[in-house]
Design a protein around this motif. Structure first.
Motif, PDB file in Angstrom:
ATOM      1  N   MET A   1     -23.969  21.977  22.346  1.00 55.16           N
ATOM      2  CA  MET A   1     -24.068  23.196  21.606  1.00 55.16           C
ATOM      3  C   MET A   1     -23.109  23.438  21.053  1.00 55.16           C
ATOM      4  N   GLU A   2     -23.390  24.401  20.059  1.00 59.90           N
ATOM      5  CA  GLU A   2     -22.101  25.165  18.580  1.00 59.90           C
ATOM      6  C   GLU A   2     -20.891  25.963  19.894  1.00 59.90           C
ATOM      7  N   LYS A   3     -19.837  25.543  19.865  1.00 61.24           N
ATOM      8  CA  LYS A   3     -18.839  26.595  20.353  1.00 61.24           C
ATOM      9  C   LYS A   3     -19.307  28.066  19.894  1.00 61.24           C
ATOM     10  N   PHE A   4     -18.638  29.257  20.523  1.00 60.60           N
ATOM     11  CA  PHE A   4     -18.511  30.162  20.150  1.00 60.60           C
ATOM     12  C   PHE A   4     -17.509  30.869  20.454  1.00 60.60           C
ATOM     13  N   ASP A  92     -31.673  28.898  15.027  1.00 61.50           N
ATOM     14  CA  ASP A  92     -31.927  28.578  13.637  1.00 61.50           C
ATOM     15  C   ASP A  92     -31.975  29.378  12.495  1.00 61.50           C
ATOM     16  N   PHE A  93     -32.687  30.860  12.485  1.00 56.11           N
ATOM     17  CA  PHE A  93     -31.911  32.045  10.973  1.00 56.11           C
ATOM     18  C   PHE A  93     -30.331  31.213  11.243  1.00 56.11           C
ATOM     19  N   GLY A  94     -29.745  31.386  12.091  1.00 56.03           N
ATOM     20  CA  GLY A  94     -28.442  32.048  11.495  1.00 56.03           C
ATOM     21  C   GLY A  94     -27.640  33.191  12.495  1.00 56.03           C
ATOM     22  N   ILE A  95     -28.170  33.426  12.713  1.00 58.91           N
ATOM     23  CA  ILE A  95     -27.758  35.382  14.008  1.00 58.91           C
ATOM     24  C   ILE A  95     -26.577  34.129  15.779  1.00 58.91           C
ATOM     25  N   ARG A  96     -26.292  34.528  15.801  1.00 56.94           N
ATOM     26  CA  ARG A  96     -25.204  33.959  17.008  1.00 56.94           C
ATOM     27  C   ARG A  96     -24.741  35.113  18.086  1.00 56.94           C
ATOM     28  N   CYS A  97     -25.188  36.104  17.286  1.00 60.00           N
ATOM     29  CA  CYS A  97     -24.859  37.152  18.228  1.00 60.00           C
ATOM     30  C   CYS A  97     -26.351  38.600  18.921  1.00 60.00           C
ATOM     31  N   VAL A  98     -26.270  39.230  19.547  1.00 58.50           N
ATOM     32  CA  VAL A  98     -27.799  40.024  19.436  1.00 58.50           C
ATOM     33  C   VAL A  98     -27.085  41.057  20.383  1.00 58.50           C
ATOM     34  N   ILE A  99     -26.806  42.462  19.850  1.00 57.86           N
ATOM     35  CA  ILE A  99     -26.101  43.910  20.953  1.00 57.86           C
ATOM     36  C   ILE A  99     -27.674  44.471  20.683  1.00 57.86           C
ATOM     37  N   ALA A 100     -27.836  44.972  22.131  1.00 60.71           N
ATOM     38  CA  ALA A 100     -28.432  45.606  22.178  1.00 60.71           C
ATOM     39  C   ALA A 100     -28.359  46.672  23.116  1.00 60.71           C
ATOM     40  N   PRO A 101     -28.674  47.802  23.931  1.00 57.23           N
ATOM     41  CA  PRO A 101     -28.615  48.369  24.740  1.00 57.23           C
ATOM     42  C   PRO A 101     -29.806  48.000  26.519  1.00 57.23           C
ATOM     43  N   GLY A 115     -26.332  28.941  23.041  1.00 59.13           N
ATOM     44  CA  GLY A 115     -25.164  28.830  21.740  1.00 59.13           C
ATOM     45  C   GLY A 115     -25.239  30.279  20.848  1.00 59.13           C
ATOM     46  N   ILE A 116     -26.008  31.402  21.950  1.00 55.35           N
ATOM     47  CA  ILE A 116     -26.077  32.634  21.801  1.00 55.35           C
ATOM     48  C   ILE A 116     -25.019  34.009  21.979  1.00 55.35           C
ATOM     49  N   LEU A 117     -24.746  34.817  21.505  1.00 58.77           N
ATOM     50  CA  LEU A 117     -23.844  35.480  22.755  1.00 58.77           C
ATOM     51  C   LEU A 117     -24.322  36.864  22.502  1.00 58.77           C
ATOM     52  N   GLU A 172     -16.610  26.900  25.124  1.00 62.23           N
ATOM     53  CA  GLU A 172     -16.245  25.982  25.446  1.00 62.23           C
ATOM     54  C   GLU A 172     -17.792  24.677  24.540  1.00 62.23           C
ATOM     55  N   GLY A 173     -18.763  25.335  24.782  1.00 61.13           N
ATOM     56  CA  GLY A 173     -20.050  24.691  23.621  1.00 61.13           C
ATOM     57  C   GLY A 173     -20.594  23.876  24.850  1.00 61.13           C
ATOM     58  N   LEU A 174     -20.538  24.786  26.053  1.00 63.52           N
ATOM     59  CA  LEU A 174     -21.383  23.525  26.797  1.00 63.52           C
ATOM     60  C   LEU A 174     -22.598  24.496  27.565  1.00 63.52           C
TER      61      LEU A 174
END
Length: 201
Positions: A1-4, A92-101, A115-117, A172-174
């Motif tokens: 998994m890709e590190k963040f 896969d679209f390229g979004i690495r982070c989603v922010i919401a309430p 791998g998404i925050l 660590e991409g784990l």
């Protein structure tokens, strides 16, 4: 998994509440078990008309947001069925982070495993970030996982909470397999001993 660790990129505003997993990736695209290629169908019914032409009014079809790495959304994001294809499509679209309430629990946890925050913040803070995202491609937002900070294009800083174990795994991409492989020596030792003591198993 890709590190963040830390990203700086365009944030796309999606001011919608109760975005469910069928809106994120419709059920007809769930036949595959591949994690690649699903980005094309992210928010499919909102992105395309019946003739598969892009709807120009949808945010991710607009030139400023085609390479967005952050998505700022409304309350209860990721509700509905617990399909893992939803975070696969987002990543896969390229979004690495989603922010919401707020997020649906299963979707929230699936994000970390892929791998998404996902960051949950008070609505008034999300509103500020939504306004920042509406500025377009010249307004770049920074997400620093190590410091647990979001920095707007104007330099305003918002702190966020994240589970320490989930943070460690992202840094660590784990994923689940990666965590298991960190113990491969102990696993091999156990299997070797078991084959001697219980050869019939």
């Amino acid at each position: 998994m890709e590190k963040f660790e830390k990203i700086t990129g365009v944030a796309a505003p999606l001011p919608m509440i109760n975005v469910d997993t069928d809106m994120i990736i419709p059920k007809l695209f769930l036949k595959t078990i591949k994690r690649s290629g699903l980005g094309l169908n992210l928010f499919d019914e909102m992105r395309y008309d019946d003739d598969r032409n892009e709807r120009p009014e949808f945010v991710l079809n607009q030139p400023a947001y085609r390479k967005a790495e952050v998505l700022v959304a409304g309350e209860n994001f990721g509700c509905g069925s617990s399909r893992e294809h939803a975070p696969w499509a987002i990543k896969d679209f390229g979004i690495r982070c989603v922010i919401a309430p707020s997020f649906a629990d299963i979707f929230f946890n699936n994000c970390f495993k892929n791998g998404i925050l996902p960051i949950a913040l008070p609505k008034e803070q999300v509103d500020v970030l939504m306004k920042d995202a509406e500025k377009g491609e010249n307004a770049r937002m920074t997400i620093d996982l190590e410091k647990q900070e979001i920095i707007t294009s104007d330099g305003e800083i918002f702190s966020f909470e994240v589970d320490s174990f989930k943070k460690h795994c992202l840094l660590e991409g784990l994923d689940d397999i990666g965590l298991t492989m960190k113990n491969v020596t102990s696993i091999d030792s156990f299997e070797a001993e078991a084959s001697v003591s219980r050869p019939w198993v």
